[in-house]
Scaffold this active site. Structure first.
Site, PDB file in Angstrom:
ATOM      1  N   ASP A 189       7.751  -6.191  -4.256  1.00  0.00           N
ATOM      2  CA  ASP A 189       6.661  -5.255  -4.516  1.00  0.00           C
ATOM      3  C   ASP A 189       7.207  -4.172  -5.432  1.00  0.00           C
ATOM      4  OD1 ASP A 189       3.973  -4.074  -3.993  1.00  0.00           O
ATOM      5  OD2 ASP A 189       5.178  -2.480  -3.098  1.00  0.00           O
ATOM      6  N   GLU A 273       4.149  -9.773  -8.017  1.00  0.00           N
ATOM      7  CA  GLU A 273       2.713  -9.623  -8.210  1.00  0.00           C
ATOM      8  C   GLU A 273       2.422  -9.363  -9.679  1.00  0.00           C
ATOM      9  OE1 GLU A 273      -0.963  -7.183  -6.053  1.00  0.00           O
ATOM     10  OE2 GLU A 273       1.107  -6.512  -5.875  1.00  0.00           O
ATOM     11  N   ASP A 354       5.057  -0.485   1.670  1.00  0.00           N
ATOM     12  CA  ASP A 354       5.753  -1.216   0.605  1.00  0.00           C
ATOM     13  C   ASP A 354       6.370  -2.514   1.112  1.00  0.00           C
ATOM     14  OD1 ASP A 354       5.126   0.828  -1.210  1.00  0.00           O
ATOM     15  OD2 ASP A 354       6.888   1.985  -0.613  1.00  0.00           O
TER      16      ASP A 354
END
Length: 414
Positions: A189, A273, A354
């Site tokens: 992330d 991502e 997170d």
């Protein structure tokens, strides 16, 4: 696979003059060819093919106005025509949806601070036994070899950047190097307070190279703005400012390389991502977003995974990674950015925003990752407002009022 190896070169004063002549001739050929095609398009004539442009180039060398084109290698001029063909191809492919849209080719300016020329194998360039780079009609240029080249390069591009530095960039074919298999996988992330959060709970602080160098960069830009336009002092100040920016960019690139190599070597599969960086760069966090350099980092992860026999996954940007509990899978809706930890109402697990998102990134990619890392240490870890670019007015402190609606749908930048 093909990789690009770049090395610093140190041409002499005469060689710099010869390279400047090559840069100028390549620019003129590019602009002449582009003008010929634009004139034909305006007159309703067919698209001028590359063969016709090459004939026009040969004919122009015999005219008094363009006789100086013969002072540089003809390969450099032909490669300039190929660069124009590539620019047109990318433009047309963008219109057809084969690649992201981009504008049509534009005329090059002699005031551009970055110049480059490319030599192919038929140009006769080579690396001498003494380790110098022999370029046609330029000479033997000293090279700072920071590492060995794995195979014989097919082309070399000589680049002069905005800081006045010269580089030789080689296209080299390399064999994939399969690393020892490992059971570790990682979901990543990306954020601003922490640059990267791994699904095992590891948090990597953001170096914030631009933020740390802001005072020096500001002073360099102020010194440049005070110099008279066209003066030699302004040219010196421009080089000084460009070198300050280049140091910041080099430090960021080195950090990306070291971190991406470490992650790829330690994990068999990696998932990230697909963030909408262009959208995030239109918010008040734009400076911090550009300072992080997420796109460059994920690109390094992708090609290094292919190079070392690892698996790379890029999940969709609309995956609700920050809205789903990584323990039980219950989706409890979006949360403002100032919510860094929360307790799942379904299973009662205390989650770190997170780490939870990193675990969900790995799961969305189909990686078998344990969600136990989503539990956090006691205590909140608030976002640093001065780093995320939050407006000082308290009336605009909430995420819904901060103009960052693009974050909805699972994208989390902090």
């Amino acid at each position: 696979m093909q990789l690009r190896y770049s090395f610093r070169v140190y041409p002499s004063a005469g060689q710099r003059t010869a390279l400047a002549r090559a840069f100028g001739c390549a620019r003129v050929v590019f602009n002449d060819a582009l003008r010929a095609r634009e004139t034909a398009r305006a007159a309703g004539l067919p698209f001028v093919p590359s063969g016709e442009l090459s004939k026009q180039l040969t004919a122009s060398k015999k005219t008094p106005e363009r006789a100086w084109l013969a002072e540089v290698s003809s390969v450099v001029l032909q490669q300039s025509l190929r660069d124009l063909d590539t620019a047109y191809k990318n433009f047309f492919d963008g219109l057809k949806g084969k690649r992201p849209k981009m504008g049509p080719p534009r005329f090059k300016s002699r005031k551009d601070t970055r110049q480059s020329v490319r030599f192919t194998a038929n140009a006769g360039w080579k690396i001498t036994t003494g380790g110098k780079l022999r370029l046609p009609k330029v000479g033997d240029v000293p090279v700072r070899w920071s590492r060995s080249v794995p195979s014989v390069p097919s082309t070399v591009t000589v680049v002069k950047d905005s800081a006045g530095r010269y580089f030789a960039s080689f296209v080299v074919g390399t064999e994939t190097e399969t690393l020892l298999a490992t059971d570790s996988v990682a979901g990543i992330d990306l954020g601003l307070t922490h640059f990267a959060i791994l699904s095992d709970g590891t948090k990597i602080d953001s170096p914030r190279f631009l933020r740390r160098a802001e005072k020096k960069l500001k002073k360099a830009q102020q010194d440049l703005s005070r110099k008279a336009k066209g003066s030699k002092n302004r040219a010196k100040a421009r080089i000084k400012a460009a070198r300050a920016h280049a140091r910041t960019a080099d430090a960021r690139r080195e950090f990306h390389h070291q971190l991406s190599t470490k992650i790829i070597r330690e994990n068999q599969a990696v998932a990230v991502e697909d963030l909408a960086v262009k959208g995030l760069a239109r918010t008040r966090m734009a400076k911090s977003v550009h300072d992080a350099g997420w796109s460059a980092f994920t690109t390094m992860l992708e090609y290094k995974a292919a190079l070392y026999g690892r698996t790379f996954h890029r999940i969709g940007r609309f995956e609700p990674t920050s809205q789903v509990c990584s323990q039980c899978g219950v989706k409890d809706g979006p949360k403002p950015l100032h919510i860094r930890t929360w307790t799942c109402g379904a299973c009662g697990t205390h989650l770190d925003r997170d780490i939870n998102a990193a675990v969900n990134v790995a799961k969305a990619a189909g990686l078998a990752v344990s969600a136990c890392g989503a539990r956090v240490r006691p205590g909140l870890v608030p976002a640093q407002r001065e780093e995320t670019g939050t407006h000082p007015k308290t009336s605009r402190a909430s995420g819904s009022q901060a103009g960052i609606s693009v974050l909805q749908g699972g994208e989390d930048v902090n």
